[in-house]
Design a protein around this motif. Sequence first.
Motif, PDB file in Angstrom:
ATOM      1  N   ALA A 116      38.120  30.630  37.922  1.00  0.00           N
ATOM      2  CA  ALA A 116      36.694  30.310  37.733  1.00  0.00           C
ATOM      3  C   ALA A 116      36.514  29.461  36.471  1.00  0.00           C
ATOM      4  CB  ALA A 116      35.880  31.594  37.642  1.00  0.00           C
ATOM      5  N   ASP A 117      37.232  29.784  35.394  1.00  0.00           N
ATOM      6  CA  ASP A 117      37.139  29.009  34.141  1.00  0.00           C
ATOM      7  C   ASP A 117      37.587  27.565  34.361  1.00  0.00           C
ATOM      8  OD1 ASP A 117      36.219  31.121  32.745  1.00  0.00           O
ATOM      9  OD2 ASP A 117      38.109  31.579  31.718  1.00  0.00           O
ATOM     10  N   GLN A 123      35.427  23.988  34.353  1.00  0.00           N
ATOM     11  CA  GLN A 123      35.743  22.873  33.435  1.00  0.00           C
ATOM     12  C   GLN A 123      35.960  21.550  34.146  1.00  0.00           C
ATOM     13  OE1 GLN A 123      38.753  23.342  30.262  1.00  0.00           O
ATOM     14  NE2 GLN A 123      38.702  25.523  30.780  1.00  0.00           N
ATOM     15  N   PHE A 124      36.610  21.599  35.339  1.00  0.00           N
ATOM     16  CA  PHE A 124      37.084  20.348  35.931  1.00  0.00           C
ATOM     17  C   PHE A 124      36.444  19.942  37.252  1.00  0.00           C
ATOM     18  CE2 PHE A 124      40.556  21.807  33.157  1.00  0.00           C
ATOM     19  CZ  PHE A 124      40.702  20.675  32.371  1.00  0.00           C
TER      20      PHE A 124
END
Length: 164
Positions: free
Chosen positions: A156-157, A161-162
């Motif tokens: 999820a992080d 971010q991308f």
Amino acid sequence: MQKVGIIMGSDSDLPVVEKAVKILKDFEVPFEIHVYSAHRTPVQAKEFAVNARANGFGAIICAAGMAAHLAGAIAANTTLPVIGIPVKSAALDGMDALLSTVQMPTGIPVATVAINGAANAAFLAIQILSVADENLANKLNDRRASDAKAVLEKDADIAAQFNN
Ligand code: RP5
């Protein structure tokens, strides 16, 4: 509960072996740890192996580097499951210990984990004990679930971010 034996060929193997100790402590699995060498103290290594089942052990983890005969020598003297950790040394990056540990003759197996794979050696020992211990099996399931949750959180992080 049956104990896990941890044998290392030298106290210089301890930094690797500590990863196994941590996992066993996390699971509250009793263990005993010793320095016995297949080459330097073969009599004591054999005595440990011969008496291990009667002394309440359910699995034995052996860590050794270089000409790593410890796991094989222990396995030769017990029918308990033996798990080998090949310890990385400077000269050959652990390939010497890996091949010495894994290439056992038929009938005398050593369940060999990755070079320096001490944590997995502990997990495997716990899985062996869990065959006859439902509480341990439940703890293993809980650990798998929390490990999976941690990976999904990382996913999820990274996605946040991308990904558009
Ligand atoms: C092996 O030789 C030990 O398991 C260790 O990995 C390696 C070096 O031992 P020391 O010379 O540091 O005692 O038998």
